[in-house]
Design an enzyme around this catalytic site. Structure first.
Site, PDB file in Angstrom:
ATOM      1  CB  SER A 144      51.322 123.063   7.552  1.00 47.33           C
ATOM      2  OG  SER A 144      50.289 122.469   8.326  1.00 47.33           O
ATOM      3  CG  ASP A 145      47.835 124.723  10.642  1.00 48.59           C
ATOM      4  OD1 ASP A 145      47.184 124.743  11.702  1.00 48.59           O
ATOM      5  OD2 ASP A 145      48.092 123.667  10.028  1.00 48.59           O
ATOM      6  NE  ARG A 203      51.633 111.957  10.794  1.00 47.00           N
ATOM      7  CZ  ARG A 203      51.164 112.798   9.889  1.00 47.00           C
ATOM      8  NH1 ARG A 203      51.196 112.456   8.600  1.00 47.00           N
ATOM      9  NH2 ARG A 203      50.676 113.975  10.226  1.00 47.00           N
ATOM     10  CD  GLU A 238      50.164 113.362  14.324  1.00 44.45           C
ATOM     11  OE1 GLU A 238      50.576 112.703  13.360  1.00 44.45           O
ATOM     12  OE2 GLU A 238      49.570 112.838  15.295  1.00 44.45           O
ATOM     13  CG  MET A 239      44.351 114.595  12.588  1.00 38.71           C
ATOM     14  SD  MET A 239      43.031 114.920  11.400  1.00 38.71           S
ATOM     15  CE  MET A 239      41.707 113.922  12.088  1.00 38.71           C
ATOM     16  CD  GLU A 240      47.474 111.402  10.163  1.00 35.43           C
ATOM     17  OE1 GLU A 240      46.445 111.678   9.535  1.00 35.43           O
ATOM     18  OE2 GLU A 240      48.297 112.262  10.527  1.00 35.43           O
ATOM     19  NE  ARG A 275      52.832 116.515   1.842  1.00 34.64           N
ATOM     20  CZ  ARG A 275      51.968 116.773   2.809  1.00 34.64           C
ATOM     21  NH1 ARG A 275      51.864 115.979   3.848  1.00 34.64           N
ATOM     22  NH2 ARG A 275      51.190 117.837   2.731  1.00 34.64           N
ATOM     23  NE  ARG A 283      38.946 100.582  -0.858  1.00 35.07           N
ATOM     24  CZ  ARG A 283      38.058 100.430   0.120  1.00 35.07           C
ATOM     25  NH1 ARG A 283      37.953 101.358   1.051  1.00 35.07           N
ATOM     26  NH2 ARG A 283      37.290  99.359   0.173  1.00 35.07           N
TER      27      ARG A 283
END
Length: 235
Positions: free
Chosen positions: A203-204, A88, A179-181, A25, A44
């Site tokens: 998104s869901d 973000r 979310e996670m961030e 993305r 990475r």
């Protein structure tokens, strides 16, 4: 000089960085926004790109998934590369009936079940909030759109196995998405006296999975959130 996780030199990053989670993305955003984009790091598989949008410098770099991964890159960007703003641009799961799949949430603040912020100020429950100038710029860019929301989200450490009873409680307290961030990003920005915002596409939905986006949809559906993020980046 490079850091352990970023191969760029000082000056390679713009003052503002858009930060999706997915490296693909990030590459797609850079190509869509900046015909003059150049890759400045690729450690990475986490690509970083710098170019211009409407004559203003901008960088895009992926964060990976979760606060520990984002924390590595945000710390190095703020501390070593003198980045001033990280926005973000990601996806989130809806957990309130007030949002639908495809809506956009400008994350005013981020609750969390993570221990990452618990030890920042001993004896204090740290409040992870967005930077007001970035929120204001995103809201102004949203105009009168009714499917763009400004509200808290929750940032979790675990994608699976979260207590079902918390979903209703979080929604009752005005939380729109998970979310996670964001909570980690907001805390790191506060640590360095910098600015941060999360702009999230739903998104869901935890209450109704019938309209959930596919993996390909999640990768490609970011245009409206991206417009708000760019407005915040250049405020």
């Amino acid at each position: 000089m490079a850091t352990p996780h970023i191969a760029a030199e000082k000056g390679d990053f713009a003052p503002a960085v858009l930060m999706p989670g997915d490296p693909r993305r990030a590459e797609r955003i850079a190509a869509a926004l900046m015909p003059d984009a150049r890759k400045v790091s690729d450690v990475r598989g986490i690509g970083a790109y710098t170019g211009t949008v409407d004559g203003k410098p901008l960088s895009v770099m992926a964060s990976g998934m979760g606060m520990p991964s984002l924390g590595i890159y945000a710390n190095e960007l703020f501390d070593h590369y003198d980045v001033q703003r990280i926005i973000r641009v990601g996806t989130a799961g809806g957990l309130s009936p007030k949002v639908r799949v495809g809506d956009v949430v400008v994350a005013l603040g981020a609750h969390t079940d993570s221990a990452m912020n618990a030890s920042r100020i001993p004896g204090i429950h740290f409040s992870a909030v967005a930077s007001y100038p970035l929120v204001a710029a995103a809201v102004a860019a949203a105009g009168e759109a009714t499917d763009i929301h400004v509200a808290p989200v929750v940032s979790r450490d675990h994608f699976y196995g979260n207590p079902a009873e918390q979903i209703q409680a979080l929604a009752d307290y005005g939380t729109l998405a998970v979310e996670m961030e964001a909570a980690g990003l907001y805390a790191i920005a506060a640590q360095y006296d910098r600015q941060a915002l999360a702009v999230l596409t739903i998104s869901d939905h935890l209450l109704d999975h019938t309209q959930d986006m596919s993996a390909d949809d999640r990768e490609r559906t970011f245009d409206r959130a991206l417009a708000l993020a760019v407005a915040a980046a250049h405020c």
